[in-house]
Motif scaffolding. Structure first.
Motif, mmCIF file in Angstrom:
data_model
loop_
_atom_site.group_PDB
_atom_site.id
_atom_site.type_symbol
_atom_site.label_atom_id
_atom_site.label_comp_id
_atom_site.label_asym_id
_atom_site.label_seq_id
_atom_site.Cartn_x
_atom_site.Cartn_y
_atom_site.Cartn_z
ATOM 1 N N ASN A 290 0.869 -1.177 0.000
ATOM 2 C CA ASN A 290 0.000 0.000 0.000
ATOM 3 C C ASN A 290 0.909 1.231 0.000
ATOM 4 O O ASN A 290 1.544 1.549 1.008
ATOM 5 N N LYS A 291 0.981 1.935 -1.132
ATOM 6 C CA LYS A 291 1.969 2.995 -1.297
ATOM 7 C C LYS A 291 1.779 4.132 -0.303
ATOM 8 O O LYS A 291 2.757 4.672 0.228
ATOM 9 N N ILE A 292 0.527 4.509 -0.038
ATOM 10 C CA ILE A 292 0.290 5.625 0.872
ATOM 11 C C ILE A 292 0.663 5.240 2.303
ATOM 12 O O ILE A 292 1.368 5.985 3.006
ATOM 13 N N ASP A 293 0.208 4.076 2.756
ATOM 14 C CA ASP A 293 0.527 3.649 4.118
ATOM 15 C C ASP A 293 2.024 3.427 4.282
ATOM 16 O O ASP A 293 2.601 3.737 5.337
ATOM 17 N N HIS A 294 2.673 2.904 3.252
ATOM 18 C CA HIS A 294 4.127 2.721 3.282
ATOM 19 C C HIS A 294 4.836 4.073 3.418
ATOM 20 O O HIS A 294 5.783 4.214 4.206
ATOM 21 N N ALA A 295 4.371 5.067 2.660
ATOM 22 C CA ALA A 295 4.999 6.391 2.710
ATOM 23 C C ALA A 295 4.868 7.012 4.096
ATOM 24 O O ALA A 295 5.826 7.606 4.618
ATOM 25 N N HIS A 296 3.701 6.867 4.714
ATOM 26 C CA HIS A 296 3.507 7.436 6.062
ATOM 27 C C HIS A 296 4.405 6.737 7.078
ATOM 28 O O HIS A 296 5.055 7.392 7.904
ATOM 29 N N ALA A 297 4.440 5.416 7.043
ATOM 30 C CA ALA A 297 5.239 4.682 8.037
ATOM 31 C C ALA A 297 6.723 4.994 7.901
ATOM 32 O O ALA A 297 7.413 5.256 8.902
ATOM 33 N N THR A 298 7.228 4.971 6.681
ATOM 34 C CA THR A 298 8.664 5.205 6.495
ATOM 35 C C THR A 298 9.051 6.656 6.772
ATOM 36 O O THR A 298 10.226 6.952 6.967
ATOM 37 N N HIS A 299 8.065 7.553 6.824
ATOM 38 C CA HIS A 299 8.342 8.944 7.194
ATOM 39 C C HIS A 299 8.866 9.045 8.624
ATOM 40 O O HIS A 299 9.544 10.011 8.985
ATOM 41 N N LEU A 300 8.574 8.021 9.457
ATOM 42 C CA LEU A 300 9.042 8.008 10.847
ATOM 43 C C LEU A 300 10.170 7.008 11.070
ATOM 44 O O LEU A 300 10.652 6.861 12.203
ATOM 45 N N ALA A 301 10.605 6.330 10.026
ATOM 46 C CA ALA A 301 11.464 5.153 10.188
ATOM 47 C C ALA A 301 12.765 5.434 10.923
ATOM 48 O O ALA A 301 13.284 4.570 11.632
ATOM 49 N N ASP A 302 13.319 6.632 10.781
ATOM 50 C CA ASP A 302 14.636 6.921 11.363
ATOM 51 C C ASP A 302 14.564 7.482 12.778
ATOM 52 O O ASP A 302 15.596 7.827 13.358
ATOM 53 N N LEU A 303 13.368 7.555 13.351
ATOM 54 C CA LEU A 303 13.222 8.162 14.678
ATOM 55 C C LEU A 303 13.329 7.116 15.783
ATOM 56 O O LEU A 303 12.964 5.954 15.596
ATOM 57 N N PRO A 304 13.829 7.513 16.963
ATOM 58 C CA PRO A 304 13.981 6.562 18.077
ATOM 59 C C PRO A 304 12.638 5.957 18.474
ATOM 60 O O PRO A 304 11.609 6.643 18.492
ATOM 61 N N GLY A 305 12.662 4.677 18.799
ATOM 62 C CA GLY A 305 11.478 4.003 19.302
ATOM 63 C C GLY A 305 10.545 3.479 18.246
ATOM 64 O O GLY A 305 9.592 2.760 18.563
ATOM 65 N N VAL A 306 10.769 3.812 16.971
ATOM 66 C CA VAL A 306 9.842 3.427 15.897
ATOM 67 C C VAL A 306 10.264 2.098 15.294
ATOM 68 O O VAL A 306 11.423 1.914 14.891
ATOM 69 N N HIS A 307 9.317 1.161 15.225
ATOM 70 C CA HIS A 307 9.558 -0.164 14.643
ATOM 71 C C HIS A 307 8.520 -0.396 13.547
ATOM 72 O O HIS A 307 7.309 -0.276 13.781
ATOM 73 N N LEU A 308 8.982 -0.735 12.352
ATOM 74 C CA LEU A 308 8.105 -0.916 11.199
ATOM 75 C C LEU A 308 7.848 -2.400 10.945
ATOM 76 O O LEU A 308 8.773 -3.216 10.989
ATOM 77 N N TYR A 309 6.592 -2.717 10.625
ATOM 78 C CA TYR A 309 6.186 -4.080 10.297
ATOM 79 C C TYR A 309 5.389 -4.070 8.992
ATOM 80 O O TYR A 309 4.156 -4.134 8.997
ATOM 81 N N PRO A 310 6.102 -3.995 7.837
ATOM 82 C CA PRO A 310 5.407 -4.018 6.543
ATOM 83 C C PRO A 310 4.990 -5.441 6.198
ATOM 84 O O PRO A 310 5.826 -6.347 6.108
ATOM 85 N N LEU A 311 3.687 -5.665 6.020
ATOM 86 C CA LEU A 311 3.169 -7.003 5.765
ATOM 87 C C LEU A 311 3.363 -7.352 4.290
ATOM 88 O O LEU A 311 2.843 -6.678 3.396
ATOM 89 N N ASP A 312 4.101 -8.408 4.045
ATOM 90 C CA ASP A 312 4.495 -8.791 2.690
ATOM 91 C C ASP A 312 3.277 -9.124 1.835
ATOM 92 O O ASP A 312 2.405 -9.900 2.238
ATOM 93 N N GLY A 313 3.223 -8.509 0.640
ATOM 94 C CA GLY A 313 2.162 -8.813 -0.313
ATOM 95 C C GLY A 313 0.805 -8.242 0.034
ATOM 96 O O GLY A 313 -0.187 -8.541 -0.631
ATOM 97 N N VAL A 314 0.724 -7.399 1.057
ATOM 98 C CA VAL A 314 -0.561 -6.834 1.496
ATOM 99 C C VAL A 314 -0.694 -5.423 0.953
ATOM 100 O O VAL A 314 0.183 -4.582 1.158
ATOM 101 N N ASP A 315 -1.800 -5.159 0.238
ATOM 102 C CA ASP A 315 -2.023 -3.808 -0.281
ATOM 103 C C ASP A 315 -3.243 -3.138 0.318
ATOM 104 O O ASP A 315 -3.516 -1.970 0.046
ATOM 105 N N THR A 316 -3.990 -3.847 1.172
ATOM 106 C CA THR A 316 -5.181 -3.256 1.766
ATOM 107 C C THR A 316 -4.813 -2.249 2.850
ATOM 108 O O THR A 316 -3.800 -2.402 3.544
ATOM 109 N N HIS A 317 -5.639 -1.205 2.982
ATOM 110 C CA HIS A 317 -5.508 -0.275 4.101
ATOM 111 C C HIS A 317 -6.104 -0.877 5.370
ATOM 112 O O HIS A 317 -5.711 -0.502 6.475
ATOM 113 N N ASN A 318 -6.992 -1.840 5.200
ATOM 114 C CA ASN A 318 -7.703 -2.424 6.334
ATOM 115 C C ASN A 318 -6.881 -3.544 6.976
ATOM 116 O O ASN A 318 -7.296 -4.709 7.016
ATOM 117 N N THR A 319 -5.712 -3.212 7.480
ATOM 118 C CA THR A 319 -4.902 -4.215 8.164
ATOM 119 C C THR A 319 -5.546 -4.645 9.480
ATOM 120 O O THR A 319 -5.313 -5.756 9.954
#
Length: 522
Positions: free
Chosen positions: A466-495
Motif C-alpha cells: 500500500n503505497k500511501i501507508d508505506h509512505a507514512h510509516a517510512t516517514h518516521l522510520a529513522d526516529l527513536p522508538g519506531v519499529h516498522l512491520y510491513p506485511l508482505d504482499g498486502v495492499d489493503t488499508h484495512n490491516t
C-alpha cells in the motif's frame, strides 16, 4: 500492426490505442505507449496538425501522471510540453499547468493563473473549468466563493456529480453538521440524483461525514428512488454498521454467544468477515479474562469492565467506525487488558480533544490521566487503526505511554507534508483542522523531534504494497522508538480487519510482535 510499429507514423492511432488500453484497465501500459510515442516522434518532421497532436499527447500523459500521484514525472512532462509548444508556436492548455500547480501545493500560483486565464477570454467557462476554479477556491480558503460558484454550476448543470461532491466538500469545511440537512433539502426539492447521493458516500469513506449521519439521507433516497439498486446496497451497508444494541448477556458465556449470533446474522459477505467469524466461533468463555463491555454507542468515551491488576489500553476509533466494537473488546479481554475507548465524533483526528473530557487537547489529556489513575501502577498502551492510529500515536507520546500500536496510520495531518507523501485523502478534514488549529499537534514526526520525555515503543503495522501507508510509516522510520512491520504482499488499508481475521489481535494487543514472523518484509 503492433503498438510500436506505428509510433513514428500515426500519433492519432497512438491516442486511440491509449484510449483502448485505459478502457480495459491497463493504465500503466497506456502510459508506456504514450511515452514511447513521444520518444519516437521527437525526431519526426511534424506537420502543424501532428505537432498539435504531439502536444495534446504530452498533456494527456501529464494528466495520467497526476492521476497516478507521480508529480515528478508530471512536472517533467509538462515542462517538455511547454517547451515544445513555444518551439512550435502552439498554445498549451493553461488548465493542465493549473492542475499541476494545484497538485504541487502551489495553490496561490494556481489560483492566480486560473483567474488570469478566465479574465483573458470572452468565452464562458466550461463546467470542467468552473469545477477547477471552485476546487482552487476551496484550497485557497475562499470557501464562500467556492460554494457560490458550485451552487451556480449546479443551477446550470443539475446532474453534475463532481460539482455536487465539491459543493459538499466546501460545506464540510465550513460546517460538517450542515452536510446532511442540506443534502436532504436538495433531495426533497428534486435537486439531487441517485448518483449525487452516492457521491456523498465517498465523502463518508474519506472521513468528511460520520457513517451513522449518512443513513437518514440514504433511507430517504431509497424511498424516493426505490428501484435504484446502488442506493439500496449503500443504505443496507450503512444500516448494518449503524448503532448496535448493548449486549444483554450477564455472563461471559452469554456475551460470547450473543456476539457470535450478531456476526452470523450480519453475514460473512467478505473473506475477512468470514475468517473473523470463524476465529470468533472457536472462542469460549474460558478464553476471556473479564466480561465484554456491553455498551457500543452513544458517547465519545467508554470503559470496559475492570480487570483488577490488568494493564490498560486506550483504543482510538477510526473515521469509518461508528462506535465501540464488542469484537475488539472480546479480543482485549483475551489479551488480559482493561480498555478505555475513545471516539472523535468531530472527526478531527483527536487533535482538538474530546468534548466529554475537556475543551482542549491539554484538558482532555489531563482528564485522561485522572481516569487512568484508578487502574494503579500498570503499563499503558495506545491502539488505533487508520485515523485512530494517528490518535494512538499523538496521545501515546503525550501521555507517556509504554507502547503504541498503530495499524496503517497517517502520521501527519499537515496538507503540505501529506502531499509530499502523495496522500490527497480527507482534503476537507485537513482543511478544517488547518483553519481551526493551525499546525499545532498535527504532525507526529515534529512531535517526536521536540518531545523531551521518554519515547514509547512505537509499532507501525501496514501493508507493504500500500503505497500511501508505506509512505507514512517510512516517514518516521529513522526516529527513536519506531519499529516498522510491513506485511508482505498486502495492499489493503484495512490491516485491522486482516489481522483480526487471522486471529492475531490478542497477541498484537499484548505486544507479542513475534506473531507476525513470516509475514513481514525485511
Amino acid at each position: 500492426m503492433n503498438e510500436r510499429a506505428f509510433l513514428t507514423v500515426d500519433l492519432r492511432e497512438v491516442g486511440a490505442g491509449m484510449t483502448r488500453l485505459q478502457a480495459e484497465g491497463h493504465v500503466a501500459r497506456a502510459r508506456e505507449l504514450g511515452r514511447n510515442a513521444l520518444e519516437h516522434s521527437a525526431s519526426m518532421a511534424l506537420s502543424a496538425g501532428q505537432a498539435m497532436m504531439r502536444l495534446r499527447l504530452t498533456e494527456r500523459l501529464v494528466r495520467l501522471a497526476l492521476a497516478a500521484g507521480d508529480l515528478s514525472e508530471a512536472r517533467t512532462l509538462q515542462d517538455h510540453a511547454l517547451a515544445f509548444a513555444r518551439d512550435k508556436g502552439l498554445a498549451a492548455s493553461v488548465w493542465v499547468e493549473i492542475s499541476l500547480r494545484f497538485a504541487e501545493a502551489r495553490i496561490d500560483e494556481a489560483w492566480a493563473l486560473a483567474q488570469e486565464a478566465q479574465l483573458g477570454t470572452d468565452q464562458p467557462p466550461t463546467p470542467a473549468i468552473r469545477r477547477v476554479m471552485a476546487q482552487l477556491a476551496i484550497e485557497s480558503d475562499e470557501i464562500a466563493t467556492a460554494e457560490a460558484m458550485l451552487r451556480s454550476l449546479l443551477d446550470d448543470t443539475p446532474g453534475d456529480v463532481a460539482a455536487f461532491a465539491l459543493l459538499f466538500e466546501a460545506v464540510s469545511v465550513r460546517d460538517p453538521d450542515a452536510i446532511v440537512p442540506e443534502a436532504l433539502a436538495r433531495l426533497e426539492a428534486g435537486q439531487a440524483t441517485p448518483a449525487q447521493v452516492l457521491a456523498l458516500d465517498a465523502h463518508c469513506r474519506h472521513g468528511d461525514i460520520a457513517p451513522e449521519d449518512l443513513l437518514p439521507l440514504l433511507t430517504r433516497a431509497v424511498a424516493l428512488f426505490p428501484d435504484h439498486a446502488g442506493l439500496r446496497r449503500c443504505r443496507d451497508k450503512r444500516a448494518a454498521n449503524a448503532e448496535a444494541a448493548p449486549l444483554r448477556g450477564n455472563s461471559p458465556e452469554a456475551q460470547l454467544a450473543e456476539i457470535k449470533a450478531r456476526m452470523q446474522a450480519r453475514g460473512a459477505f467478505r473473506e475477512i468477515a468470514a475468517a473473523r467469524l470463524e476465529a470468533m466461533s472457536a472462542l469460549t468463555e474460558r478464553d476471556l479474562t473479564r466480561p465484554v463491555m456491553a455498551q457500543s454507542h452513544g458517547t465519545n468515551i467508554a470503559q470496559s469492565p475492570m480487570l483488577v491488576g490488568g494493564d490498560v489500553m486506550l483504543r482510538f476509533s477510526g473515521l469509518a467506525d461508528t462506535g465501540f466494537s464488542h469484537y475488539i473488546d472480546a479480543m482485549a479481554s483475551i489479551a488480559g487488558l482493561n480498555v478505555v475507548y475513545l471516539h472523535d465524533k468531530k472527526r478531527l483526528f483527536y487533535c482538538n480533544g474530546l468534548p466529554e473530557l475537556g475543551d482542549t487537547l491539554d484538558a482532555t489529556l489531563d482528564s485522561l490521566r485522572r481516569r487512568l489513575a484508578i487502574y494503579g501502577n500498570v503499563r499503558l498502551s495506545t491502539f488505533g487503526s487508520s485515523a485512530g492510529g494517528f490518535g494512538a500515536l499523538l496521545y501515546g507520546i503525550l501521555l507517556g505511554a509504554d507502547r503504541v500500536l498503530a495499524l496503517s496510520p497517517p502520521v501527519t495531518t499537515l496538507r503540505d507534508v501529506s502531499h509530499r507523501l502523495n496522500d490527497y485523502r480527507a482534503r476537507a478534514l485537513l482543511k478544517r483542522l488547518e483553519l481551526r488549529l493551525g499546525d499545532g499537534v498535527r504532525d507526529i514526526r515534529q512531535i517526536l523531534e521536540r518531545h523531551t520525555g521518554p519515547v514509547p515503543r512505537i509499532d507501525l503495522v501496514y501493508g507493504a504494497d500500500n503505497k500511501i501507508d508505506h509512505a507514512h510509516a517510512t516517514h518516521l522510520a529513522d526516529l527513536p522508538g519506531v519499529h516498522l512491520y510491513p506485511l508482505d504482499g498486502v495492499d489493503t488499508h484495512n490491516t485491522n480487519g486482516l489481522l483480526s481475521s487471522l486471529g492475531l489481535m490478542p497477541a498484537l494487543m499484548r505486544g507479542d510482535m513475534a506473531c507476525l514472523d513470516g509475514m513481514v518484509t525485511r
